[in-house]
Scaffold this motif. Structure first.
Motif, PDB file in Angstrom:
ATOM      1  N   PHE A 157      30.693  52.498  49.405  1.00  0.00           N
ATOM      2  CA  PHE A 157      29.594  51.859  48.688  1.00  0.00           C
ATOM      3  C   PHE A 157      30.068  50.560  48.033  1.00  0.00           C
ATOM      4  O   PHE A 157      29.384  49.524  48.094  1.00  0.00           O
ATOM      5  N   ARG A 158      31.267  50.601  47.401  1.00  0.00           N
ATOM      6  CA  ARG A 158      31.800  49.410  46.742  1.00  0.00           C
ATOM      7  C   ARG A 158      32.067  48.291  47.749  1.00  0.00           C
ATOM      8  O   ARG A 158      31.765  47.120  47.503  1.00  0.00           O
ATOM      9  N   LYS A 159      32.654  48.648  48.895  1.00  0.00           N
ATOM     10  CA  LYS A 159      32.957  47.651  49.919  1.00  0.00           C
ATOM     11  C   LYS A 159      31.677  47.019  50.462  1.00  0.00           C
ATOM     12  O   LYS A 159      31.614  45.808  50.679  1.00  0.00           O
ATOM     13  N   LYS A 160      30.646  47.839  50.678  1.00  0.00           N
ATOM     14  CA  LYS A 160      29.379  47.310  51.171  1.00  0.00           C
ATOM     15  C   LYS A 160      28.771  46.343  50.149  1.00  0.00           C
ATOM     16  O   LYS A 160      28.227  45.284  50.517  1.00  0.00           O
ATOM     17  N   ALA A 161      28.875  46.726  48.867  1.00  0.00           N
ATOM     18  CA  ALA A 161      28.338  45.865  47.812  1.00  0.00           C
ATOM     19  C   ALA A 161      29.095  44.536  47.761  1.00  0.00           C
ATOM     20  O   ALA A 161      28.497  43.465  47.586  1.00  0.00           O
ATOM     21  N   GLU A 162      30.442  44.590  47.932  1.00  0.00           N
ATOM     22  CA  GLU A 162      31.249  43.368  47.937  1.00  0.00           C
ATOM     23  C   GLU A 162      30.881  42.473  49.112  1.00  0.00           C
ATOM     24  O   GLU A 162      30.784  41.252  48.973  1.00  0.00           O
ATOM     25  N   ALA A 170      28.367  37.626  51.128  1.00  0.00           N
ATOM     26  CA  ALA A 170      27.401  37.011  52.047  1.00  0.00           C
ATOM     27  C   ALA A 170      26.354  36.211  51.276  1.00  0.00           C
ATOM     28  O   ALA A 170      25.953  35.115  51.689  1.00  0.00           O
ATOM     29  N   SER A 171      25.911  36.765  50.127  1.00  0.00           N
ATOM     30  CA  SER A 171      24.919  36.081  49.307  1.00  0.00           C
ATOM     31  C   SER A 171      25.485  34.783  48.720  1.00  0.00           C
ATOM     32  O   SER A 171      24.810  33.750  48.706  1.00  0.00           O
ATOM     33  N   THR A 187      25.926  27.402  51.064  1.00  0.00           N
ATOM     34  CA  THR A 187      25.393  26.642  52.198  1.00  0.00           C
ATOM     35  C   THR A 187      24.099  25.945  51.816  1.00  0.00           C
ATOM     36  O   THR A 187      23.864  24.779  52.172  1.00  0.00           O
ATOM     37  N   LEU A 188      23.246  26.654  51.065  1.00  0.00           N
ATOM     38  CA  LEU A 188      21.980  26.082  50.623  1.00  0.00           C
ATOM     39  C   LEU A 188      22.211  24.900  49.685  1.00  0.00           C
ATOM     40  O   LEU A 188      21.550  23.855  49.815  1.00  0.00           O
TER      41      LEU A 188
END
Length: 259
Positions: A44-49, A54-55, A61-62
């Motif tokens: 769960f922590r890795k997915k959140a990181e 990515a965000s 980039t924006l």
């Protein structure tokens, strides 16, 4: 042994991240007999990181794209001013439009520097001032031998303060080329930016003829000098002093804005 993180694939193809930690085990003689370890599921922590990274990348980039578009829009404005100036017969109007075009270029250079920078919150002033200074000087360099030197090593400043600094330098260089070297086209302009504890000190100097004797430059009718003083005092909340021996030398001091 040290904690380490490893990625595992389950039989169903799903991904599991484990953090493995352990401690050494000793026998009765004190010799190492092995390790006792434990795995902690940190999927769960890795997915959140990963989602956070990515965000952040998407936002960077924006922001780069925004700076790129603002720079392009300002370039269009500068081109329109140039076209308008070329259509004018009145030399005073042409000069005024040309000066405005130069100011727009100074603002555009901020966004170009940020677009090309890895740090979107601060501007490398050595890169910015060198590019800006030489761009402004190029407009007056036909037949001129004025040498421009910029020293601002290892100083980064936020865009909020870099923008008025750029406009100030634009005005001072323009003023030097217009008025400092009327007899000879040989000369030198020096721009030095340095940190002194919690302050920035900007020194601008040319070895031209200096200011006219008796000129009250702080109350001058010249738009360029008015703009310089306004930017220093109102935008940078700083101080500005002038020395006019063996040329013209402005000393500008202001506090570093950490925001």
């Amino acid at each position: 042994f040290k904690d380490f993180i490893n990625r595992n694939i389950k039989k169903d193809g799903s991904e599991v991240w484990l953090s493995t930690s352990g401690v050494p085990m000793l026998d009765e003689s004190g010799n190492l007999s092995g390790y006792r370890g434990a795995d902690t599921n940190i999927t769960f922590r890795k997915k959140a990181e990963e989602q956070l990274n990515a965000s952040l990348k998407e936002k960077e980039t924006l922001l780069k794209e925004i700076h790129h578009r603002v720079k392009n829009n300002l370039t269009v404005v500068a081109s329109l001013l140039n076209l308008q100036a070329n259509s004018m017969e009145d030399e005073r109007l042409k000069a005024a439009l040309s000066d405005s075009q130069s100011r727009v270029h100074a603002m555009s250079a901020i966004h170009e520097t940020l677009y090309q920078s890895e740090n979107l919150s601060a501007i490398d002033m050595n890169i910015y001032l060198s590019k800006l200074g030489h761009d402004v000087a190029r407009n007056y360099r036909i037949g001129s031998q004025v040498n421009l030197k910029v020293e601002a090593e290892n100083i980064s400043i936020g865009a909020k303060q870099a923008s008025p600094i750029g406009l100030i330098i634009n005005e001072l260089i323009t003023n030097s080329f217009k008025y400092a070297f009327p007899v000879t086209e040989d000369g030198e302009i020096k721009i030095n930016l340095q940190k002194t504890e919690d302050q920035i000190e900007l020194e601008y100097a040319d070895n031209g003829i200096g200011m006219p004797e008796g000129l009250d430059w702080k109350n001058s009718d010249t738009l360029g000098l008015k703009l310089v003083r306004t930017l220093v005092e109102n935008q940078l909340n700083g101080s500005i002093n002038l020395e006019s021996d063996n040329g013209t030398r402005f000393i500008i001091k202001f506090n570093i804005n950490e925001t």
